[in-house]
Design an enzyme around this catalytic site. Structure first.
Site, PDB file in Angstrom:
ATOM      1  N   LYS A   1       0.825  -1.162  -0.168  1.00 21.95           N
ATOM      2  CA  LYS A   1       0.094   0.165  -0.008  1.00 21.95           C
ATOM      3  C   LYS A   1       0.819   1.394  -0.070  1.00 21.95           C
ATOM      4  O   LYS A   1       0.468   2.273  -0.738  1.00 21.95           O
ATOM      5  CB  LYS A   1      -1.029   0.288   1.202  1.00 21.95           C
ATOM      6  CG  LYS A   1      -0.362   0.119   2.271  1.00 21.95           C
ATOM      7  CD  LYS A   1      -1.206  -0.031   3.644  1.00 21.95           C
ATOM      8  CE  LYS A   1      -0.631   0.040   4.972  1.00 21.95           C
ATOM      9  NZ  LYS A   1      -0.052   1.349   5.225  1.00 21.95           N
ATOM     10  N   THR A   2       2.143   1.083   0.788  1.00 25.52           N
ATOM     11  CA  THR A   2       2.865   2.521   0.872  1.00 25.52           C
ATOM     12  C   THR A   2       3.207   2.685  -0.549  1.00 25.52           C
ATOM     13  O   THR A   2       3.277   3.789  -0.954  1.00 25.52           O
ATOM     14  CB  THR A   2       3.996   2.117   1.662  1.00 25.52           C
ATOM     15  OG1 THR A   2       3.688   2.070   2.856  1.00 25.52           O
ATOM     16  CG2 THR A   2       4.965   3.527   1.586  1.00 25.52           C
TER      17      THR A   2
ATOM     18  N   GLN B   1      -7.713  -4.593   9.735  1.00 27.66           N
ATOM     19  CA  GLN B   1      -6.476  -4.193  10.564  1.00 27.66           C
ATOM     20  C   GLN B   1      -6.841  -3.157  11.465  1.00 27.66           C
ATOM     21  O   GLN B   1      -6.095  -2.070  11.797  1.00 27.66           O
ATOM     22  CB  GLN B   1      -5.270  -4.015   9.839  1.00 27.66           C
ATOM     23  CG  GLN B   1      -4.754  -5.062   9.191  1.00 27.66           C
ATOM     24  CD  GLN B   1      -3.454  -5.015   8.702  1.00 27.66           C
ATOM     25  OE1 GLN B   1      -2.247  -4.722   9.387  1.00 27.66           O
ATOM     26  NE2 GLN B   1      -3.280  -4.701   7.149  1.00 27.66           N
TER      27      GLN B   1
ATOM     28  N   ASP C   1      -3.537   7.433   4.299  1.00 25.82           N
ATOM     29  CA  ASP C   1      -3.057   5.933   4.861  1.00 25.82           C
ATOM     30  C   ASP C   1      -3.754   5.635   6.030  1.00 25.82           C
ATOM     31  O   ASP C   1      -4.084   6.452   7.085  1.00 25.82           O
ATOM     32  CB  ASP C   1      -1.442   6.281   4.990  1.00 25.82           C
ATOM     33  CG  ASP C   1      -1.048   4.575   4.819  1.00 25.82           C
ATOM     34  OD1 ASP C   1      -1.621   3.635   4.785  1.00 25.82           O
ATOM     35  OD2 ASP C   1       0.237   4.487   5.579  1.00 25.82           O
ATOM     36  N   GLU C   2      -3.880   4.140   6.091  1.00 26.98           N
ATOM     37  CA  GLU C   2      -4.588   3.609   7.547  1.00 26.98           C
ATOM     38  C   GLU C   2      -5.694   4.249   7.846  1.00 26.98           C
ATOM     39  O   GLU C   2      -6.121   4.610   8.935  1.00 26.98           O
ATOM     40  CB  GLU C   2      -3.610   3.846   8.539  1.00 26.98           C
ATOM     41  CG  GLU C   2      -1.919   3.371   8.345  1.00 26.98           C
ATOM     42  CD  GLU C   2      -1.904   1.774   8.431  1.00 26.98           C
ATOM     43  OE1 GLU C   2      -3.097   1.139   8.666  1.00 26.98           O
ATOM     44  OE2 GLU C   2      -0.745   1.385   8.472  1.00 26.98           O
TER      45      GLU C   2
ATOM     46  N   ARG D   1       2.486 -10.050  10.695  1.00 29.80           N
ATOM     47  CA  ARG D   1       3.827  -9.507  10.788  1.00 29.80           C
ATOM     48  C   ARG D   1       4.904 -10.391  10.467  1.00 29.80           C
ATOM     49  O   ARG D   1       6.022 -10.187   9.961  1.00 29.80           O
ATOM     50  CB  ARG D   1       4.031  -9.088  12.125  1.00 29.80           C
ATOM     51  CG  ARG D   1       3.109  -7.998  12.878  1.00 29.80           C
ATOM     52  CD  ARG D   1       2.770  -6.912  12.123  1.00 29.80           C
ATOM     53  NE  ARG D   1       1.756  -7.065  11.310  1.00 29.80           N
ATOM     54  CZ  ARG D   1       1.396  -6.558  10.294  1.00 29.80           C
ATOM     55  NH1 ARG D   1       2.068  -5.469   9.556  1.00 29.80           N
ATOM     56  NH2 ARG D   1       0.105  -6.630   9.559  1.00 29.80           N
TER      57      ARG D   1
END
Length: 753
Positions: free
Chosen positions: A35-36, A255, A224-225, A617
């Site tokens: 996504k980044t 998330q 973002d997020e 993770r």
């Protein structure tokens, strides 16, 4: 024609999101889906392909670290700095807007940002002023309610109207404190962390022309997020982007883990309703984990009902099974983790210590883990325990700087007016405060005029005037010198290093921390502070911008990715990170998920999302551990395996028991002798109800046996004296030397292999 650099290597879904031009778009980005890269690529695409000036783009990130990394990547892809681009966290963007316009709301533009410690001190002071005993009403509980109100955009008047006569005594107490707390912030020219979200919304809603200017400036907004936004953040975006509609939000509803902090998962679930005609792109290709890990993650999150729905997949087929380990208690669990880590580190030359992460649900779980890492000499760093900027000595130094920057900061004044000691007693400080209130002046100005205050002894008055002169001296210095020079000179003049070293061994650590702060200030470059653009730098001192940056540092920003050390952190702090080998510890019902989550379906789903975050993770190997019993709040609780683990197919799990439990399950004595005799087994000792297991008059140790103390580590029993409640042991500890301990308070345990 050659493919543009920012489009190279994008998969079809990433490219679709990147090339989207105008109008709202929701990018559902699964864990590890890149996504980044999509965010940075789209910024580059807008600039390079559509000719959008960088200054017309606003990009909001979750951490300062992410903002820095994205800016570096954009600069590299464009081969030039994107001058004018606004990029930072919601709090940093809010602070930047308030730096420009705080005077419209009654604040000076060189306001102070109160951190958690300062905010709590002010809450406590205000509640005492309104007659609420801090021993009965926890300042943290009061502040949490005020924080929640601000994040929901509930102002003081509305809160008092709704709760001033409430049957809920806590809310009624908050209604007394809230207005006075906000007034105190304003009087001290300060904002707290939540104000950085609420006040820009208030500013926009009350200034139509100002809002129109920002709407025109930011033609494209990227976030973002997005799944972790709260009401205030949603309203901020709504005000800026509804008119032109060019809002890209990137997030993962699976998330969303900050509901307890005010985040509203409905913001992402209902995005298409809030922004009609929104395009939706799903990023489901994971570039991080093996198939085994993703199959486990997909199986877990599929149990949730409130989600958009997506299934992660990867080209990294296969992979090691998940290891699920049953342990005796938290000490046994920590030893298993450290033992497994050591074995993997030695067997895989490509792994470094920073390749390993241990994740846990609550900060309290870190203690046993830290003990085990220290005993084995394995380097580690803890993220989110005692934060650097919250350490006592750092807060003391920062309070000096805050007062130098903002003479109205009464909280900073109270903290350091008599540190180092200047002979200013509490009574003198109380008389000073009363006189300052009567005269309508700041505490610092009152200190400068201390000789005019009745009943303040001459010695105290001299101390107060000397303190005021010191602050005024450095205020003048800060207007001309760098923050590093100011701080270095101040620490030297206060003789802080000597004062801290005189405190003993702990003082040495404190002195080193202050030296680290000074080093950071010397390295500080105001021109690189993303929270203030070039057009604003002339309006503030470098000290103002340094203090702003310090206030906005998040836990995860303190993670040193270059340190070759294993990482210990909560699952919340782990979001956005990845490690080759991950241990998720404490998987017992009641701990993970927390007991209270069972009372509310939404809370249980959030706990499950947190487990999903932990699983995803891991790049190569995931370990899950749980303990039969655990010491919590001073008492032992007996655990059962978390119900979350049941969702993971048995075919993906390699189930084991720790060495301690495997030995206990056999009938052979450990090391030839048990605590109650040569033929006793661990099973008999830990699981029997015999008199021997509960009789306090029987000796429980033998000379020569190995034991572990929670503070002193491992050692050998040298002597045993006394009986029953007075039983004492003398232990030769490997690192701490010889100690004599009363058994009933010592918390000694056998040093199992």
């Amino acid at each position: 024609m050659a493919e543009l650099a920012h489009l190279h290597g994008l998969n079809p879904e990433q490219r679709e999101a990147t090339e989207h031009f105008e109008g709202p778009i929701l990018v559902l980005a699964g864990a590890g889906s890149g996504k980044t890269r999509v965010l940075t690529s789209r910024v580059c695409h807008l600039i390079r392909e559509h000719g959008v000036a960088p200054g017309r783009i606003l990009a909001v990130t979750f951490t300062n670290k992410a903002a820095g990394e994205m800016r570096e990547r954009i600069t590299r892809l464009l081969a030039q700095e994107p001058a004018g681009l606004w990029m930072g966290t919601f709090h940093a963007i809010g602070a930047r807007i308030l730096r420009r316009h705080a005077d419209r709301m009654g604040w000076d533009r060189n306001f102070t940002i109160f951190d958690e410690d300062q905010s709590l001190r002010l809450v406590k002071k205000v509640q005492e002023q309104v007659g609420l005993d801090p021993k009965r009403w926890n300042p943290k509980a009061l502040r949490a309610q005020m924080s929640a109100a601000k994040n929901q955009l509930v102002g003081t008047d509305a809160f008092v109207a709704a709760n001033g006569e409430s049957f809920d005594l806590l809310l009624r107490a908050v209604a007394k404190v809230f207005p006075e707390y906000q007034k105190a912030l304003r009087d001290q020219n300060a904002f707290d962390f939540d104000d950085l979200l609420q006040k820009p919304v208030e500013l926009f809603e009350g200034n139509a022309s100002l809002l129109a200017g920002y709407r025109d400036r930011f033609s494209f907004v990227l976030v973002d997020e997005y799944q972790d936004t709260n009401r205030a953040q949603f309203r901020f975006l709504e005000l800026l982007a509804t008119e032109h509609g060019s809002l890209m939000v990137v997030g993962d509803d699976d998330q969303s883990i900050y509901g307890w902090r005010g985040a509203d998962i409905r913001n992402i679930l209902d995005f298409e309703s809030a922004f009609p005609g929104a395009r939706v792109v799903r990023l489901e290709r994971n570039y991080r984990s093996t198939t085994v890990i993703l199959d486990a993650a997909n199986a877990v999150i599929a149990q949730n009902v409130n989600r958009k729905g997506k299934t992660l997949h990867t080209e990294r087929s296969g992979g090691e099974l998940l290891t699920l380990v049953e342990c005796f208690d938290e000490t046994d669990e920590a030893r298993w983790i450290v033992s497994d880590l050591k074995a993997r580190f030695q067997d895989a030359p490509g792994l470094q210590y920073r390749s390993f992460a241990v994740l846990y649900r609550t900060n309290a779980q870190a203690r046993a883990l830290e003990d085990a890492f220290r005993r084995e000499g394995i380097p580690y760093q803890v993220v989110g325990s005692v934060r650097f900027y919250e350490r006592r000595e750092i807060q003391d130094v920062l309070s000096y700087l805050r007062l130098v920057s903002n003479p109205k900061d009464a909280v900073a004044f109270d903290r350091v007016v008599n540190y180092p000691r200047r002979g200013i007693g509490e009574t003198s400080q109380e008389r000073l405060a009363a006189w300052a209130a009567l005269e309508g002046v700041s505490l610092l100005e009152a200190a400068a005029r201390a000789s005019e205050i009745p009943d303040v002894p001459a010695g105290s008055a001299r101390g107060l005037q000397a303190f005021a002169a010191l602050v005024q001296k450095y205020s003048a210095r800060a207007a001309q010198a760098s923050v590093g020079e100011v701080l270095e000179e101040l620490v030297e003049e206060l003789d802080l290093e000597r004062i801290l070293l005189d405190e003993g061994p702990e003082g040495e650590d404190r002195a080193r921390n202050v030296a680290e702060l000074v080093a950071g200030a010397l390295d500080f470059d105001a021109a690189l502070v993303d929270a203030a653009g070039a057009e604003e730098l002339d309006s503030f001192t470098e000290l103002d911008l340094f203090l702003q940056q310090v206030a906005l540092v998040a836990d995860v920003d303190r993670l040193d990715p270059d340190a070759d050390a294993a990482v210990l952190m909560t699952l919340h702090n782990a979001k956005g990170l990845e490690f080759p080998v991950v241990y998720v510890s404490g998987l017992e019902d009641g701990l993970f998920p927390l007991s209270r989550a069972y009372d509310e379906p939404a809370a249980l789903e959030e706990e499950r999302r947190l487990f999903y975050v932990g699983i995803t993770r891991a790049q190569d190997k995931l370990n899950l551990t749980w303990a039969r019993q655990r010491r919590r709040a001073g008492d032992f609780t007996y655990g059962t395996l978390s119900s979350f683990v049941d969702s993971i197919p048995a075919a993906l799990r390699d189930e084991r028991r720790s060495e301690r439990l495997r030995l206990a399950a056999t009938s052979t004595p450990h090391r030839g002798r048990g605590r109650f005799g040569a033929t006793e087994t661990l099973t008999e000792y830990y699981e029997s109800d015999s008199d021997a297991a509960v009789n306090q008059d029987l000796p429980r140790y033998v000379k020569g046996e190995r034991v572990v103390h929670p503070t002193f580590g491992s050692g050998s029993v040298a002597e045993i004296t006394g009986f029953g409640r007075d039983l004492k042991v003398t232990v030769d500890f490997d690192d701490a030397g010889r100690k004599k301990l009363l058994v009933r308070y010592a918390n000694l345990e056998k040093d199992w292999p």
